[in-house]
Scaffold this motif. Structure first.
Motif, mmCIF file in Angstrom:
data_model
loop_
_atom_site.group_PDB
_atom_site.id
_atom_site.type_symbol
_atom_site.label_atom_id
_atom_site.label_comp_id
_atom_site.label_asym_id
_atom_site.label_seq_id
_atom_site.Cartn_x
_atom_site.Cartn_y
_atom_site.Cartn_z
ATOM 1 N N LEU A 67 0.832 -1.205 0.000
ATOM 2 C CA LEU A 67 0.000 0.000 0.000
ATOM 3 C C LEU A 67 0.861 1.247 0.000
ATOM 4 N N ILE A 68 0.343 2.275 -0.594
ATOM 5 C CA ILE A 68 0.927 3.600 -0.441
ATOM 6 C C ILE A 68 -0.155 4.512 0.111
ATOM 7 N N PHE A 69 0.292 5.563 0.765
ATOM 8 C CA PHE A 69 -0.657 6.427 1.449
ATOM 9 C C PHE A 69 -0.533 7.863 0.973
ATOM 10 N N GLY A 70 -1.661 8.540 0.991
ATOM 11 C CA GLY A 70 -1.657 9.971 0.700
ATOM 12 C C GLY A 70 -1.591 10.720 2.005
ATOM 13 N N THR A 71 -2.694 11.342 2.360
ATOM 14 C CA THR A 71 -2.694 12.074 3.609
ATOM 15 C C THR A 71 -3.876 11.630 4.452
ATOM 16 N N ASP A 72 -3.903 12.057 5.685
ATOM 17 C CA ASP A 72 -5.028 11.749 6.552
ATOM 18 C C ASP A 72 -6.062 12.853 6.445
ATOM 19 N N LEU A 73 -7.313 12.464 6.465
ATOM 20 C CA LEU A 73 -8.393 13.434 6.324
ATOM 21 C C LEU A 73 -9.239 13.438 7.583
ATOM 22 N N SER A 74 -9.836 14.581 7.851
ATOM 23 C CA SER A 74 -10.725 14.734 9.007
ATOM 24 C C SER A 74 -10.046 14.240 10.274
ATOM 25 N N VAL A 75 -8.722 14.453 10.328
ATOM 26 C CA VAL A 75 -8.002 13.883 11.446
ATOM 27 C C VAL A 75 -8.238 14.683 12.711
ATOM 28 N N ILE A 76 -8.567 15.944 12.543
ATOM 29 C CA ILE A 76 -8.774 16.776 13.718
ATOM 30 C C ILE A 76 -10.266 16.783 14.045
ATOM 31 N N GLN A 77 -10.598 16.102 15.106
ATOM 32 C CA GLN A 77 -11.985 16.103 15.550
ATOM 33 C C GLN A 77 -12.271 17.430 16.254
ATOM 34 N N GLU A 78 -13.540 17.834 16.206
ATOM 35 C CA GLU A 78 -13.892 19.112 16.840
ATOM 36 C C GLU A 78 -13.558 19.122 18.327
ATOM 37 N N ALA B 149 -1.523 23.852 5.603
ATOM 38 C CA ALA B 149 -0.527 23.050 4.881
ATOM 39 C C ALA B 149 0.055 22.038 5.842
ATOM 40 N N SER B 150 0.228 20.822 5.383
ATOM 41 C CA SER B 150 0.955 19.818 6.153
ATOM 42 C C SER B 150 2.052 19.295 5.228
ATOM 43 N N ALA B 151 2.743 18.260 5.668
ATOM 44 C CA ALA B 151 3.905 17.815 4.898
ATOM 45 C C ALA B 151 3.534 17.450 3.469
ATOM 46 N N ARG B 152 2.367 16.829 3.291
ATOM 47 C CA ARG B 152 2.026 16.367 1.951
ATOM 48 C C ARG B 152 0.710 16.899 1.434
ATOM 49 N N SER B 153 0.018 17.672 2.227
ATOM 50 C CA SER B 153 -1.278 18.147 1.756
ATOM 51 C C SER B 153 -1.435 19.620 2.043
ATOM 52 N N PHE B 154 -2.348 20.213 1.320
ATOM 53 C CA PHE B 154 -2.691 21.602 1.590
ATOM 54 C C PHE B 154 -4.184 21.770 1.351
ATOM 55 N N THR B 155 -4.764 22.741 2.024
ATOM 56 C CA THR B 155 -6.202 22.979 1.923
ATOM 57 C C THR B 155 -6.431 24.367 1.360
ATOM 58 N N PHE B 181 4.573 20.800 -7.866
ATOM 59 C CA PHE B 181 4.372 19.551 -7.151
ATOM 60 C C PHE B 181 3.174 18.834 -7.775
ATOM 61 N N THR B 182 3.305 17.521 -7.922
ATOM 62 C CA THR B 182 2.227 16.760 -8.560
ATOM 63 C C THR B 182 1.199 16.323 -7.531
ATOM 64 N N ILE B 183 -0.060 16.460 -7.894
ATOM 65 C CA ILE B 183 -1.169 16.090 -7.002
ATOM 66 C C ILE B 183 -1.569 14.645 -7.284
ATOM 67 N N ILE B 184 -1.671 13.858 -6.226
ATOM 68 C CA ILE B 184 -2.042 12.446 -6.397
ATOM 69 C C ILE B 184 -3.462 12.167 -5.930
ATOM 70 N N ALA B 185 -4.061 13.100 -5.208
ATOM 71 C CA ALA B 185 -5.446 12.906 -4.756
ATOM 72 C C ALA B 185 -5.992 14.248 -4.297
ATOM 73 N N VAL B 197 -9.050 19.434 0.120
ATOM 74 C CA VAL B 197 -7.702 19.049 0.540
ATOM 75 C C VAL B 197 -7.010 18.377 -0.641
ATOM 76 N N PHE B 198 -5.839 18.852 -0.976
ATOM 77 C CA PHE B 198 -5.061 18.300 -2.082
ATOM 78 C C PHE B 198 -3.824 17.608 -1.518
ATOM 79 N N THR B 199 -3.544 16.432 -2.046
ATOM 80 C CA THR B 199 -2.397 15.660 -1.567
ATOM 81 C C THR B 199 -1.337 15.594 -2.642
ATOM 82 N N CYS B 200 -0.104 15.868 -2.246
ATOM 83 C CA CYS B 200 1.008 15.822 -3.194
ATOM 84 C C CYS B 200 1.743 14.494 -3.062
#
Lengths: 139, 995
Positions: A67-78, B149-155, B181-185, B197-200
């Motif tokens: 697997l490869i991963f992108g980023t985490d979403l909705s990680v910060i709960q209110e 912005a985080s290490a791999r994503s930005f909003t 930077f290329t967007i993967i998702a 949210v865009f992921t690089c």
């Protein structure tokens, strides 16, 4: 909303449809829509529990897959306790946990608490064992 | 016997008459080998089953006619196109393939483009015939502040963004200029503000690159979304028109009036409270309204118009407000906003349109809040004009700062989403630009030129896909009364029709929609055709100077029509093209001298360039650059350029040495440029986050997708599959649908099931046994990668079903199985696993067809189905029966018997139709030829005249009831031919006698 991580198959072999184990009680991305996890080389949104299922499944395949991963979403709960901290308290936490200081923005000025919390949660992959506790009175 | 037609002498008249009686024939053979695949594909009508009979036809509708590989997914994310390829390769042209490109989340978009004419009006919309990136994927989000912005994503705030719409796009941050930077998702836009949210890609760390979200400001800030305006106002609903007016029906004649300046067409004029709409204004004293007043004709009246003037008391309109701002009044409990058109003084302003009710003197109104007030803030040192302030509630876009009056006051460009009090603000000075580019030479492009046979009045459309012409419309018009009206001529052109169903053309490439609703004219200076063109600003032997709104890079190798209104074929190829350049600063000219303010002439122009004046719409050659702020022109502009004019350097089209443009076109003449222009914005839907429903909806028994499309076409058995989908839910749904409609569904087994025991367990415990399914193990094969070295794992269903179609066609039916040494899968070079010989007994009795190596080939080894009943253990018996089911319910011959009088002669006819059919089936070997025909198949009708079943014999009263109730029953009982599954040889030495 459960914690979501963008996940994809690393190798372009075949898309997979993976049934949830019968005893599965973890978080589901689409609890009402699916009895299976669909995953391919495109980034799908999976819960951490689903990722475990996929990871186990990949071991059964007669070819190599990962697997490869992108980023985490909705990680910060209110109600994330970190969001209630002041910037000074986050400094303290970063020192305690050995995280890189995040207070100063590369663009100048200070980062927002929200952005600092995001970095701690995602980039530092910090779960605080469920709850954050700082010694009373410390700032 | 029934008479269906009568000719000649009518009844009662002497003469000859002929009575035509109904005839009959044996049942026609169905179209053997029909298959339906549903799956995700890159191109093709979504959600509509389309029949294709060849790879060529398939590529015309679902692929690229010039490349069979284009339809495949290089990342192996979808496998239906691979299976289709296997079907063609192994079917050798046999069979009919129905394809449904499945629609996933209903959000897919078609690429499109709106074309302007040379007058600048939108006149023609060309849209890809179906959804997806194939038509053109270009899309862009420009300069939006980064919220997080985080290490791999930005909003960023990007409303209307769809999930993974920007995969493959590049993002450039102001914080890291020049680096992409290329967007993967990316997520879909969420929340009130539409944040996405865009992921690089993993190779970058945005934080280390210097990308960051907003930074917080010291102090606390307060903002009022609707602050009160200083003072109070009055707003009467109506305003008297200057002078007096005489009404004569719908003609109004004024005395002392100024109709021309005071009124506009469309305004309302009131006599008392009765309003009429102005439809024409002839002069200051004459106008007409749409209808006469009910009070009749009157003279010397004071009449009224809708008021737009707001009068203030104690107000400071001239300092507090600006033109374009909104003011708000609460009327009937609802806040109404109106835009300020003009501010006359501190106490008077005009609105673009009036409020819906009068506001009496002393009314307090509000304005749009544009001021942030701080406490202990340091705006003057921490914020700069042009920075963005993030909406504290993340409920609206970040707003640009346009003025910083003090350390505790900020003026912003637009209002925030709501009030806030005592919050810590965050500001962002850096923005992100996301661009999804169109890969060169891919997608749909449209080239519009003069008409082929009617160049003076029509235009032509050339459609390119992946750089090859796929469609040509030689003549089209925007006139709906023209027989070549673009909307219809495009949809009716043969090469653009992918399929015709229910009287409608399902288009393959594009659809066109005229946007022009006025008179269609094509004369020079009023040409409304959607052809890009302009007037030549200057012409040299090799260059045509212009500031036309064209994509200059894409015009290279395209044609200029040099004299489009008299020499229609006079075109020349463009070799180089340079776009106009907006110059920094502003200019003014006196004679041939041009003076600039904040200009950089020394670096931005060269001698020989042409300077464009938007004021006179002319270009003049630069002959000397005196300094950054002074130029000399060869010839002065017709009128001097006024101060503060934004100047441009004209672009030009270069045609190469050896040509002389000046003999064909002069300065000021019209020209057209014809070049391929890409469609944009195509989207396939969110194909990453899938659920079984996206497939199962196509095998829903009630929706009945396949049968609705194929019923009545005498296809006999149709075999179904979702290639590459081993989902239990999807496969079970397919099996249920096949059973409900007498089809066959080819299931797939997940590739992790590598042993006969696990496969048997999977079928019994999860997939479920069913007579109407077939299944092979492994369900996947390796083929040589069509993209280069290496191998590619694909679903085997296409190859297997192609072979089955070939065998069915060759043998006119399904009694010969595609199994055994002859059932080869030629393109398969390997299997992910092979069921061992000792396990074959388990697999075979489970109803699984094994794929195995044999003499260097990979073959299908097995003829059973995972049947529930012993009658249908073997696939060919179920297939033959299902085929008969489909034939009998669809075939026309039998339908002809319906509503005829139920007499023994009709029963005999019914029986003979079936017998004729059965005889042919017997000859094919469908029924066991160990038996005679009469033994192998028994056919009778319930109302037969034979001794045992004759109603006339009085032995069966129930049958008579059936006859009266409209039922004619036949029995068709057949004995299938068996297939050889095992050869048994009884052998041994005969020393002791006979065995």
């Amino acid at each position: 909303m459960p914690r979501i991580r963008q996940t994809a198959l690393a190798r372009p072999v075949e898309p997979l449809q993976i049934p949830y184990p019968k005893e599965f009680k973890g978080d589901r991305r689409h609890p009402e829509l699916s009895e299976e996890i669909f995953i391919s080389t495109e980034m799908a949104d999976l819960t951490l529990d689903e990722i475990e299922v996929v990871d186990d499944f990949l071991k059964k395949l007669p070819y190599s897959q990962s697997l490869i991963f992108g980023t985490d979403l909705s990680v910060i709960q209110e109600d994330d306790p970190l969001l209630k901290l002041s910037s000074d308290q986050i400094d303290k936490l970063e020192r305690q946990e050995g995280f890189a200081p995040s207070r100063i923005s590369p663009n100048g000025g200070e980062r927002t608490v929200f952005e600092r919390v995001l970095q701690i949660r995602v980039d530092g992959n910090y779960d605080g064992n469920g709850m954050l506790s700082l010694p009373a009175g410390e700032t | 016997m029934v008479v269906v037609r009568r000719y000649g002498a009518p009844p009662g008249a002497p003469g000859v008459s002929v009575e035509e009686r109904p005839t009959f024939n044996i049942l026609a053979d169905p179209r053997y080998g029909s298959v339906w695949f549903g799956g995700i594909m890159r191109r093709g009508p979504m959600g509509t089953p389309i029949p294709v009979t060849s790879r060529k036809q398939y590529l015309e509708v679902f692929g690229d006619p010039k490349s069979s590989n284009w339809a495949l997914y290089p990342d192996a994310s979808q496998q239906t196109p691979d299976a289709v390829e296997g079907f063609w390769q192994n079917g050798s042209g046999a069979g009919l393939l129905w394809l449904t490109r499945i629609e996933v989340d209903g959000k897919a978009k078609r690429a499109k483009k709106v074309f302007k004419n040379s007058l600048g009006a939108d006149v023609l919309e060309i849209e890809a015939a179906n959804e997806g990136r194939w038509g053109g994927q270009e899309s862009e989000i420009t300069e939006t502040p980064v919220l997080v912005a985080s290490a791999r994503s930005f909003t960023i705030i990007a409303p209307d963004t769809l999930a993974n719409e920007y995969v493959g796009a590049e993002v450039e941050f102001e914080a890291v200029p020049g680096k992409r930077f290329t967007i993967i998702a990316n997520t879909q836009a969420i929340g009130l503000a539409g944040e996405a949210v865009f992921t690089c890609g993993a190779q970058w760390n945005l934080l280390q690159e210097g990308v960051s979200g907003p930074s917080v400001l010291t102090g606390l800030a307060t903002y009022d979304r609707y602050p009160n305006i200083t003072g109070t106002i009055t707003f009467p609903l109506l305003q008297p028109i200057v002078g007096t007016i005489t009404v004569n029906d719908n003609v109004l004649t004024g005395s002392g009036t100024s109709f021309v300046t005071e009124l506009n067409i469309g305004d309302s004029i009131y006599l008392g409270t009765e309003g009429r709409v102005v439809i024409s204004i002839t002069s200051d004293t004459t106008l007409t309204v749409d209808d006469s007043y009910t009070g009749g004709n009157v003279a010397g009246q004071t009449m009224f118009r809708d008021n737009k003037i707001v009068t203030g008391v104690g107000t400071a309109f001239d300092t507090d407000l600006s033109v374009g701002n909104m003011i708000y009044a609460t009327i009937g409990g609802m806040r109404q906003g109106r835009t300020i058109a003009e501010i006359t003084s501190a106490t008077s302003l005009a609105l673009t349109s009036g409020f819906t009710a009068a506001l009496s003197a002393g009314t307090q109104v509000e304005q749009a809040g544009l001021t942030i007030t701080g406490t202990t803030t340091a705006f003057t040192t921490q914020v700069q004009i042009g920075d963005y302030v993030v909406d504290p509630f993340r409920a609206g876009e970040a707003i640009k700062v346009i003025s910083i009056p003090s350390a505790t006051s900020l003026i912003v460009e637009k209002p925030f989403s709501g009030d806030f009090t005592g919050v810590r603000l965050a500001k962002q000075s850096k923005r992100a630009s996301v661009k999804l580019l169109q890969p060169a030479g891919e997608g749909l492009a449209v080239e519009i030129a003069l008409g082929e046979s009617r160049p003076e009045t029509h235009f032509s459309l050339r459609i390119f896909f992946n750089n090859s012409q796929v469609l040509y419309i030689p003549d089209a018009s925007l006139d709906p009364n023209d027989s070549l009206f673009v909307d219809t001529v495009v949809s009716d052109t043969l090469g653009n029709v992918g399929y015709r169903s229910s009287g409608e053309n399902i288009l393959a490439w594009i659809s066109a929609k005229s946007l022009w609703t006025s008179t269609y004219t094509t004369a020079e200076d009023s040409d409304v055709r959607p052809i890009v063109g302009s007037k030549a600003l200057a012409v040299t032997q090799t260059r045509l100077y212009t500031v036309a709104d064209i994509d200059y890079d894409k015009t290279i190798s395209s044609s200029i029509f040099l004299s489009p209104y008299d020499q229609y074929r006079n075109t020349i190829r463009i070799k180089e093209a340079y776009a106009p350049v907006d110059l920094e600063g502003s200019i003014a000219s006196i004679g041939t001298t041009v003076n600039g303010v904040s200009t950089t002439f020394l670096s931005s122009v060269t001698i020989g360039d042409y300077l464009y004046s938007p004021h006179s719409e002319e270009a003049r050659k630069i002959v000397r650059i005196v300094s950054d702020t002074e130029l000399l022109l060869e010839i002065a502009f017709t009128s001097n350029v006024p101060a503060q004019t934004k100047a441009r350097k004209a672009g030009y089209l270069y045609v190469g040495v050896g040509n002389n443009l000046t003999v064909a076109i002069q300065t000021g003449n019209s020209f057209f440029v014809s070049y391929p222009m890409n469609l944009k914005g195509g989207y396939d839907g969110n194909t990453a986050n899938m659920i079984p429903y996206y497939w199962t909806k196509y095998v829903d028994v009630d929706d009945n997708h396949v049968e609705n499309a194929t019923y009545g076409r005498n296809l006999g058995l149709v075999r179904l599959a979702f290639p590459g989908i081993s989902s239990i839910t999807v496969n079970k749904a397919g099996a249920a649908y096949a059973e409900a409609r007498s089809y066959e569904f080819r299931c797939e087994l997940p590739v992790y099931l590598t042993t006969a025991a696990s496969i048997e367990s999977y079928i019994k415990q999860e997939l479920g046994r069913n007579d109407f399914i077939s299944v092979a193990a492994p369900s996947y094969i390796y083929i040589a990668s069509p993209f280069g070295a290496g191998k590619r794992m694909v679903s085997a269903v296409g190859d297997i079903m192609g072979g089955e179609s070939l065998f069915a066609v060759n043998n006119s039916g399904y009694h010969v199985l595609f199994a055994g040494r002859a059932a080869r899968l030629p393109r398969a070079i390997g299997l992910p696993f092979e069921i061992g010989r000792s396990d074959e007994v388990i697999a075979n009795t489970s109803g699984v067809q094994m794929l195995k190596y044999s003499e260097g080939n990979i073959i299908v080894w097995g003829g059973r189905a995972p049947s529930l009943t012993s009658a249908y253990v073997f696939l060919h018996i179920r297939r033959c029966q299902s085929n008969y089911n489909r034939i009998f319910i669809e075939v026309d011959n039998l339908q002809e018997l319906v509503f005829r009088p139920n007499q023994p002669e009709l029963a005999a006819q019914f029986r003979m139709v079936l017998k004729g059919f059965a005889r042919r089936e017997y000859k094919k070997g469908v029924f066991s030829q160990y038996l005679t025909f009469d033994e192998a198949v028994r056919i009778n009708t319930g109302q037969d005249v034979d001794a045992n079943s004759s109603v006339s014999g009085g032995q069966n009263g129930d049958q008579l009831v059936e006859v009266i109730n409209g039922v004619l029953t036949a029995n068709f009982v057949w004995t299938p031919s068996g297939i050889v599954e095992r050869l048994v040889i009884n052998t041994g030495p005969s020393i002791l006698g006979q065995m």
